[in-house]
Design a protein around this motif. Sequence first.
Motif, mmCIF file in Angstrom:
data_model
loop_
_atom_site.group_PDB
_atom_site.id
_atom_site.type_symbol
_atom_site.label_atom_id
_atom_site.label_comp_id
_atom_site.label_asym_id
_atom_site.label_seq_id
_atom_site.Cartn_x
_atom_site.Cartn_y
_atom_site.Cartn_z
ATOM 1 N N GLU A 479 0.729 -1.243 0.192
ATOM 2 C CA GLU A 479 0.042 0.058 -0.091
ATOM 3 C C GLU A 479 0.929 1.529 0.082
ATOM 4 O OE1 GLU A 479 -2.596 -0.261 3.218
ATOM 5 O OE2 GLU A 479 -3.874 -1.671 2.414
ATOM 6 N N GLN A 480 1.964 1.243 0.720
ATOM 7 C CA GLN A 480 2.765 2.496 0.885
ATOM 8 C C GLN A 480 3.505 2.649 -0.216
ATOM 9 O OE1 GLN A 480 5.663 1.482 3.908
ATOM 10 N NE2 GLN A 480 4.013 2.173 5.779
ATOM 11 N N ARG A 483 0.981 4.140 -2.608
ATOM 12 C CA ARG A 483 0.821 5.433 -2.460
ATOM 13 C C ARG A 483 1.862 6.363 -2.869
ATOM 14 N NH1 ARG A 483 -1.329 3.419 2.427
ATOM 15 N NH2 ARG A 483 0.735 3.871 3.584
ATOM 16 N N ALA A 486 1.590 6.711 -6.608
ATOM 17 C CA ALA A 486 0.322 7.497 -7.098
ATOM 18 C C ALA A 486 1.056 9.013 -6.659
ATOM 19 C CB ALA A 486 -0.880 7.451 -6.044
ATOM 20 N N GLN A 487 1.932 9.237 -5.496
ATOM 21 C CA GLN A 487 2.170 10.755 -5.254
ATOM 22 C C GLN A 487 3.233 11.064 -6.449
ATOM 23 O OE1 GLN A 487 4.045 10.461 -1.396
ATOM 24 N NE2 GLN A 487 1.888 10.477 -0.432
ATOM 25 N N GLU A 490 1.191 11.794 -9.573
ATOM 26 C CA GLU A 490 0.816 13.177 -9.433
ATOM 27 C C GLU A 490 1.738 14.206 -9.699
ATOM 28 O OE1 GLU A 490 -1.841 15.608 -6.305
ATOM 29 O OE2 GLU A 490 -1.293 13.872 -5.771
#
Length: 825
Positions: A479-480, A483, A486-487, A490
């Motif tokens: 999950e980390q 994330r 995703a960061q 972005e």
Amino acid sequence: MKTIIKYILLFTFCLLVRVTTAQELEFGGSESTAVFELLDLSRKLEDSDSVRSVLKNAYNIANSINDSWAIQRTLAELSYFEKEEGNLPTALRYALQVIREGNRDKQDNQMMHYEMLIQMGDIYELENLHEQAKTYYQQSVQIIGDNFELAEGTSLYEKIAKNYFLTGQPDSAMVYFGELENLYQKNKKTKKRLQLYQQIVSLYKNADLLNEALAYNEKIKKIVEKDNDPALRATIDNNIGYIHSALGNHEQALAYFKKTRDLCKKEAHVDQAALLTNIGITYHNLKRSNNAIDYLSQAKKVLRKTGDPNQEMANLVYSLAVIYLNGNDIYNAKLSIDEAQEMAKKDNNQELLADIYSTAGNIDEKLYEYESALDYYQRHLTLRDSFLLEDRKRQQDLLQQQFLLNRSEKEMRLLMVQQDIQKLMISQLNLEKDKISLESEKLQLENKTKESELIQLQQERAIQEGEIRNKALEAERTEQTLRLTAQRLETEQKERALSELRQKEELERLKQQNLSRENDVLKKDKDLLTKDKILLTQQQEFDRLNLEKRQGELETIYVLSGIGLLILLMILAGLFYFRSANLRLAQQNEQIENQKIEIEESHQQVEEERQKAEEILLNILPAEIARELKETGIATPRNYEMVSVLFSDFSEFTSAAEEMEPDELIEELNICFMKFDEIMEQNNMEKIKTIGDSYMCAGGVPVANKTNPIDAVNAAVAMQDYITERRNDREKAGRKYWGMRVGIHTGEVIAGVVGKKKFAYDIWGDTVNLASRMESSGEDGRINISDATHKHVKDLYHCQYRGGVVAKNKGSVDMYFVEGKLKLV
């Protein structure tokens, strides 16, 4: 390095074991040496108590090291010692123990067996039980077979023959004597043959078979004449003359007596006074009184010169009185009978006095002194009756001793059989005990197995929990990562947007430059067109790159989304598996807990059964004996030097019991005996048994002590107080009740465990019989103690002397009534 240390430790351990074993062997050897040193010491001591103590110590040491030969040797020495001390039942008991030990050990101890059979025969012979003695001697012959040429064998044949004679079977006796006679004649042992003939003559004379005795005396005479020994010839001629005189052949007797006197002219080979007396009495039998008086007077002078005992003189003077009386010489008869009477009284010769009183009565009757004659006749009858009573008493004592000896042997043999049965029962109990132990070990192994399974399950659950935690951590890390991705996406999108804005700004700037340079466009159309083309190409290339970049980013997003979905599915599957494992573990834990409860219940049942068995054993046997049985598997009978035995018996029991119903009688007896049990426990006494309305207990067993006489009297006082109180309560209610007699004696006993189907702790010995005699010789409501007990309690209790009672093998035993405790000043 570890391997070297391991081998060093193993070598050290083996060395220690070897040293310990060597020390044990050396110690055992020293104990065996100690046994033989004690046996040697016992032969040098003179004090009986010291000898007995040393021999018993030797036996204890031999028993402790389980040396069968040493045990038999010490028991044999104890048997010989007790026989010398006159304790024949005890000597017989030790001899039987030797034989039993030899049979138990199953070793080749034939000579020890042979020796003890002869010892038992000698014991029975001393008690004039010749039939039993003969039986044991014949058993000894069976061991040595026909090899009776041994010195022991010849002596054994003589013993068998002698006992055949004494049981009225002279023909059977002569079979054995004939074997010995042939043996001595074949080996030319003349001296042995003479001794054999002399023994046969003595037996024939005692059996009143005088002709047979005379025949063997003639055989002796033939041997003696060949040796030409004047002393032997004189002795045999005198003996032959004596037998002829007893047969009534007085002329032949006189001839042999004179031959004897001729041989003794130079040297006195036989007793001269006895020889002259024999000649004088023979002349008297031949009715030649003058010659008889002459020879008897010569014998009297010889006795006075030699200073021989007064008893022979008294017999000689009495013979003179009889001869004077028969010759009607009343005066000399009176003088001689008075002289003989004084001598007999001085020597307290009661048998001679009886004859003297009878003859004195005859003399006084001829002197017409009828009152004096009657007095002498009465004295004669009194002595004769007393002789008859003493003879009857001796016969009764002999029969009683014989009975005790026979009973002692039977009791000992019974005890040995009971001990063998007891050992078998103990062996069976040990097997049962081993069976229970095996079952207990089986349960313990099952418990350990189940505990191991539980530990294994717990370990598996811990592993599963660890795996689940690892998967959860991996999911969290994924999950980390998602994330972060995703960061990053972005950020890249923001950078692309910023780059686009910069490109737009650059295009606007370029347009403005184009507008500002509109005038130069024409001039530079070719250049501008060229630049536009270049810019368009660059713009297209930039757009293509941006498109490819966006497609790559979308592909990355799709891949990461798929990985996240896969991780989510794995987390859900792990959670489901974890839940199922927890359910299985919960079920297994429940099963294990149930099994634990079952195991604990089974352990508790085994423990309860063991406690019940312990309680039953302690109710049957004393604690010391029960512990010895559990620890060693056997309970060896022990000898106790000082034990106080108490017997009680209810008096007027029958009349009181007639007024009670059977249930009430049993209940009343139970109440009394339960109270007695309580009193025994309070006073350190051991209950032995109850026989009807009789109660038996003892102090000083199974744990020896020195206070048991005082404990026994204290217990007896408490028992009498209780019975008196209960009797008063019953009599107040108008009902009859019994009284009680109590008897106590202190002495030596044998105590042990006997029984065929169940154990019983009991005691044996003369002490028990004497304690029972004390009870039967007592009175209602009184405590009757022996002198042996009185010596120990006289400083605490006031006792009343009440005379003696005749007891078997003990003579007269002093008795005392216990009156009460002495007051301290």
